[in-house]
Design an enzyme around this catalytic site. Structure first.
Site, PDB file in Angstrom:
ATOM      1  N   GLY A 124       0.814  -1.207   0.000  1.00 27.97           N
ATOM      2  CA  GLY A 124       0.000   0.000   0.000  1.00 27.97           C
ATOM      3  C   GLY A 124       0.847   1.257   0.000  1.00 27.97           C
ATOM      4  O   GLY A 124       1.943   1.317  -0.563  1.00 27.97           O
ATOM      5  N   GLY A 168      21.648  11.387 -31.910  1.00 20.83           N
ATOM      6  CA  GLY A 168      21.204  12.047 -30.688  1.00 20.83           C
ATOM      7  C   GLY A 168      21.678  11.356 -29.433  1.00 20.83           C
ATOM      8  O   GLY A 168      21.889  12.003 -28.401  1.00 20.83           O
ATOM      9  N   ALA A 169      21.870  10.035 -29.493  1.00 21.27           N
ATOM     10  CA  ALA A 169      22.341   9.311 -28.313  1.00 21.27           C
ATOM     11  C   ALA A 169      23.742   9.764 -27.918  1.00 21.27           C
ATOM     12  O   ALA A 169      24.079   9.837 -26.733  1.00 21.27           O
ATOM     13  CB  ALA A 169      22.311   7.807 -28.575  1.00 21.27           C
TER      14      ALA A 169
END
Length: 534
Positions: free
Chosen positions: A189, A424-425
């Site tokens: 929980g 882009g990496a």
């Protein structure tokens, strides 16, 4: 009539004397023995029968011998109803205090499953709040040894409010002091959110679980049948969800690794990590590195072996070792100085960046930056993982997390390009253009927008299509592209790489760079906080 004092006229009262100091001390000793050992020996037997240690046994393993100072040992709850008024054990099910790990102060709280199943009530929560406040004020790490059954339902909303106070303090302490959660039992929980807010989560196989809704609720709602370990066990969170950073077979090993991690971390964000004397020379050459990385960019290798050759004595602690294995995040030492290492792993998915790898590395970079740990990045990245699932899953958003983390980091940052660094990496993996302090490369490096084959197909599409022998033309254009734009010195000629180095000298070069950057100071613009991609 005025009331009269009748005690003076009562011979029995008049002759009674208050307890002596020694009698009070004897009484206190008995109370503390009860608080320490509990009132039900069978509860300890049941804990051991489950394969679990008691809270005090765990604290003894965590802290240096004889260093523990307990706080509010005699605290008891004040709740009534549902039988609670008849059962008011000392400590109220949580042990709190401070001690030392290798001589440095560490605060700790440990749920005692023998008392109310370790469930959190008002007094229990108040004790945790107090020790968290003390840790923040003292500027020392906080370790929670979690083994509790959630909120104490007999105390209702008071117990739930106690969790709110913990979450608020977790957030307040974030990036200020190291926070480590050690899961040694169930955590269900809302209780699971406190560990999720901390810097590191440790779990023990078979005996610890974490989930928001348990197997019974899952079955009732979805019809799926699953065990507690299958739903939220250590291996699930270490391999699939990424919630757990570390998973071990037994409590003793787990707690020993917590001590090892603490030895790598500073006390707080105002200090540097502790240095250690190293018998491994900073200028040690490694001939092995010449052969570890194949020149053929399509051949895999184990980046872990590269890291072992470079760090002191080949010793490092990998974080999230079994989750997002296409990237390695680790803490190690270089010439005695703690460093954070981020490295692509060509053995898994060719070392590409995907959603999980981006999240894993981004959080690690943020942790290193928060606690003044220099970052060394080893690049061998062919790009981001293509695919519908990745795009629909938000690879743009998740990849931006890593980009943001690097751009925001002010600690010393050094990048080393071993082989491929495409598209882009390459930019995202701490390239010089986003603020790396120093960028080195091995002679095997290939820095480009994309691989030569893909680039040739785009640039020379017409020539290839019109050629009598398209395959031969394509091969010639690929060779030409590599020669012109992907040779090892192209980036160095344009100032995007500070130096192309002999792989055998990597350790010496990195150690010298770290020594130079030790006094680095960088300021970010004045702001309340950034708004990183989520």
């Amino acid at each position: 009539m005025l009331a009269t004092d009748t005690t003076a006229a009562d011979p029995a009262v008049r002759t009674a004397s208050p307890p002596t100091a020694r009698e009070r001390l004897d009484e206190l000793r008995l109370l503390k023995e009860e608080a320490r050992d509990g009132t039900d020996p069978k509860a300890t037997e049941r804990q051991h029968a489950r394969g679990k240690l008691t809270s005090r046994e765990r604290i003894e393993l965590l802290l240096d011998p004889g260093s523990f100072n307990e706080v509010e040992q005699l605290r008891r709850h004040r709740a009534t109803g549902f039988g609670l008024e008849a059962k008011k054990p000392y400590t109220d099910g949580v042990i709190t205090g401070w001690g030392t790990v290798e001589g440095r102060t560490v605060f700790v709280y440990a749920h005692d499953f023998r008392i109310f199943g370790g469930a959190l009530g008002e007094a229990h929560a108040t004790k945790i709040h107090k020790i968290m406040d003390m840790a923040i004020a003292a500027g020392a790490p906080l370790v929670s040894l979690n083994d509790g059954a959630g909120a104490r339902i007999q105390e209702g909303v008071s117990a739930l409010a106690g969790y709110g106070g913990i979450f608020q303090r977790n957030t307040k302490a974030s990036g200020v002091i190291p926070q480590i959660s050690v899961m040694l039992g169930p955590c269900a929980g809302g209780a699971a959110y406190s560990p999720a807010l901390t810097d590191f989560v440790f779990m023990v196989r078979e005996t610890s679980q974490m989930f928001i809704t348990g197997p019974d609720v899952v079955k009732a709602v979805t019809g799926e049948e699953i065990t507690q370990n299958g739903l939220g066990g250590a291996d699930v969170h270490a391999e699939t969800s990424g919630v757990a950073h570390f998973a071990y077979d037994d409590e003793e090993t787990c707690i020993a690794e917590v001590r090892y991690l603490l030895a790598m971390l500073p006390q707080n964000n105002r200090e540097n990590p502790p240095r250690a004397e190293s018998s491994d020379p900073a200028d040690r050459r490694s001939d092995v590195l010449l052969d570890l990385v194949p020149a053929d960019g399509n051949r895999p290798y184990d980046m872990a072996k590269v890291i072992e050759e470079i760090v002191d004595d080949g010793d490092y602690l990998e974080v999230h070792e079994r989750w997002a294995r296409n990237i390695i995040c680790a803490l190690g030492r270089l010439d005695g100085q703690v460093v954070g290492i981020v490295a692509n792993q060509p053995q898994t998915l060719a070392g590409v960046l995907d959603i999980e790898a981006s999240e894993k590395a981004a959080r690690f970079v943020q942790m290193c930056d928060a606690f003044n740990i220099p970052i060394i990045t080893f690049l061998d990245v062919p790009g981001f993982l293509p695919g519908v699932d990745q795009e629909h899953g938000g690879i743009i958003r998740h990849g931006a997390k890593l980009l943001y983390a690097y751009c925001n980091a002010t600690v010393p940052r050094i990048s080393l390009i071993l082989r491929k660094a495409y598209g882009g990496a390459y930019i995202v993996m701490d390239s010089q253009s986003i603020g790396a302090d120093l960028t080195y490369a091995w002679p095997t490096n290939e820095i480009a927008v994309m691989g030569a084959e893909g680039a040739a197909n785009v640039i020379f599409r017409r020539q290839i299509a019109e050629a009598d022998d398209p395959d031969a033309m394509r091969a010639r254009m690929v060779k030409e592209y590599k020669a012109e734009l992907m040779h090892p010195y192209y980036a160095a000629e344009r100032g995007l790489v500070d130096d192309v180095i002999d792989p055998r000298d990597t350790r010496e070069v990195l150690a010298a760079a770290l020594a130079m950057l030790r006094g680095k100071h960088a300021d970010l613009p004045s702001r309340k906080h950034g708004n990183p991609p989520q």
